[in-house]
Design a protein around this motif. Sequence first.
Motif, mmCIF file in Angstrom:
data_model
loop_
_atom_site.group_PDB
_atom_site.id
_atom_site.type_symbol
_atom_site.label_atom_id
_atom_site.label_comp_id
_atom_site.label_asym_id
_atom_site.label_seq_id
_atom_site.Cartn_x
_atom_site.Cartn_y
_atom_site.Cartn_z
ATOM 1 N N PHE A 1 0.842 -1.196 0.000
ATOM 2 C CA PHE A 1 0.000 0.000 0.000
ATOM 3 C C PHE A 1 0.880 1.250 0.000
ATOM 4 C CE2 PHE A 1 -2.847 -3.179 1.666
ATOM 5 C CZ PHE A 1 -4.109 -2.812 1.219
ATOM 6 N N ILE A 2 0.325 2.355 -0.499
ATOM 7 C CA ILE A 2 0.903 3.680 -0.310
ATOM 8 C C ILE A 2 -0.043 4.450 0.599
ATOM 9 C CG2 ILE A 2 1.614 5.850 -1.368
ATOM 10 C CD1 ILE A 2 3.451 3.546 -2.058
ATOM 11 N N ALA A 3 0.503 4.958 1.692
ATOM 12 C CA ALA A 3 -0.280 5.777 2.613
ATOM 13 C C ALA A 3 -0.012 7.240 2.298
ATOM 14 C CB ALA A 3 0.101 5.467 4.057
ATOM 15 N N PHE A 4 -1.053 7.995 2.016
ATOM 16 C CA PHE A 4 -0.938 9.423 1.728
ATOM 17 C C PHE A 4 -1.344 10.199 2.972
ATOM 18 C CE2 PHE A 4 -1.514 7.371 -2.349
ATOM 19 C CZ PHE A 4 -0.621 8.033 -3.186
ATOM 20 N N PHE A 5 -0.409 10.993 3.508
ATOM 21 C CA PHE A 5 -0.660 11.801 4.701
ATOM 22 C C PHE A 5 -1.025 13.217 4.268
ATOM 23 C CE2 PHE A 5 1.734 9.595 8.367
ATOM 24 C CZ PHE A 5 1.499 8.337 7.829
ATOM 25 N N SER A 6 -2.214 13.657 4.608
ATOM 26 C CA SER A 6 -2.682 15.005 4.293
ATOM 27 C C SER A 6 -3.423 15.539 5.508
ATOM 28 C CB SER A 6 -3.599 14.983 3.070
ATOM 29 O OG SER A 6 -4.083 16.283 2.773
ATOM 30 N N GLY A 7 -2.868 16.568 6.153
ATOM 31 C CA GLY A 7 -3.459 17.034 7.400
ATOM 32 C C GLY A 7 -3.441 15.912 8.422
ATOM 33 N N LEU A 8 -4.566 15.650 9.058
ATOM 34 C CA LEU A 8 -4.664 14.559 10.021
ATOM 35 C C LEU A 8 -5.186 13.277 9.382
ATOM 36 C CD1 LEU A 8 -6.134 16.489 13.095
ATOM 37 C CD2 LEU A 8 -3.734 15.954 12.599
ATOM 38 N N ASP A 9 -5.385 13.308 8.069
ATOM 39 C CA ASP A 9 -5.933 12.154 7.362
ATOM 40 C C ASP A 9 -4.834 11.284 6.764
ATOM 41 O OD1 ASP A 9 -8.564 12.992 7.838
ATOM 42 O OD2 ASP A 9 -8.567 14.252 6.031
ATOM 43 N N LYS A 10 -5.083 9.980 6.785
ATOM 44 C CA LYS A 10 -4.206 9.009 6.120
ATOM 45 C C LYS A 10 -5.071 8.188 5.169
ATOM 46 C CE LYS A 10 -1.056 8.452 10.078
ATOM 47 N NZ LYS A 10 -1.836 9.247 11.041
#
Length: 290
Positions: free
Chosen positions: A225-234
């Motif tokens: 998987f690729i986890a995308f971190f944006s703000g507090l969201d993953k």
Amino acid sequence: MRQALFSIVIAALSAPAKRASNIDDATVLNFALTLEHLENAFYGGALAKFDQQAFLNAGLPTFARGRFAQVADHEKTHVKFLSDALGAKATKPCTYNFPYTDPKSFAALSQILEGVGTSAYTGAAQLITNKDYLTAAASVLATEARHASWVASAVNKFAGWSGAFDVPLSLNQVYTLAAGFITSCPSSNPALPVHAFPALTLSNPVPGKKSKTVAPKSSTGTPTFIAFFSGLDKTFVPITNGEVAVPEGLSGQVYAMATTSGTEATDDTIVAGPAILLFERDSNGNLISS
């Protein structure tokens, strides 16, 4: 204010708080000092290399270099503040290599580094047990965030934020990003309980489109998987045939990590990364760069 915060840190150092992970508050401050040394060298080197005319020739605003000089003074003050507080425990500056070639590429890298610095202090907050330490760190964090916003908006003409929240990064995630600029460090520096993850590459990532991914296998396993971190969201997206579908709606400075899990991105599941992705949007939310 500075003297008051300095006294607070000195007092707290006399009784460092221990965590189950064996990271105490002084260790967290030394990690912060490691980053401040890097930023101090980054600004000092660029300003010594590029004069006012170079900034103007690069098409940057007339005020840009003078403001960058003020930012440099802030970083130098942060270094002195933390060094004085830590005393003999303070880590020393390393030797660095920054890939800017002109004032414009320097300004672009400044935006990224200030964003990383903001995420570093945000992520480290949970590790600080002493409230006085936390106050001092919050004061530095606020200034780093102001730097990031100013460079992005006033100089680079992008939004001064990525969204309603900034991304909190762990010590290992931040160290991975910092290590790319460090060529060597004094052997006398105190060892920090951190390590760098292998590099993650996403080819021409654009929200809503597929991107080829390159992440090495490691002792953690093969990334799925690729986890995308944006703000507090993953957001976790599966890797299929070496590609990943970049989620739509991502904006600003985003971090991508290759993991073995579709639900967690921790030191136990991260295989590679973070990779820094910039998705700048105009005031109407339209993508203007990637």
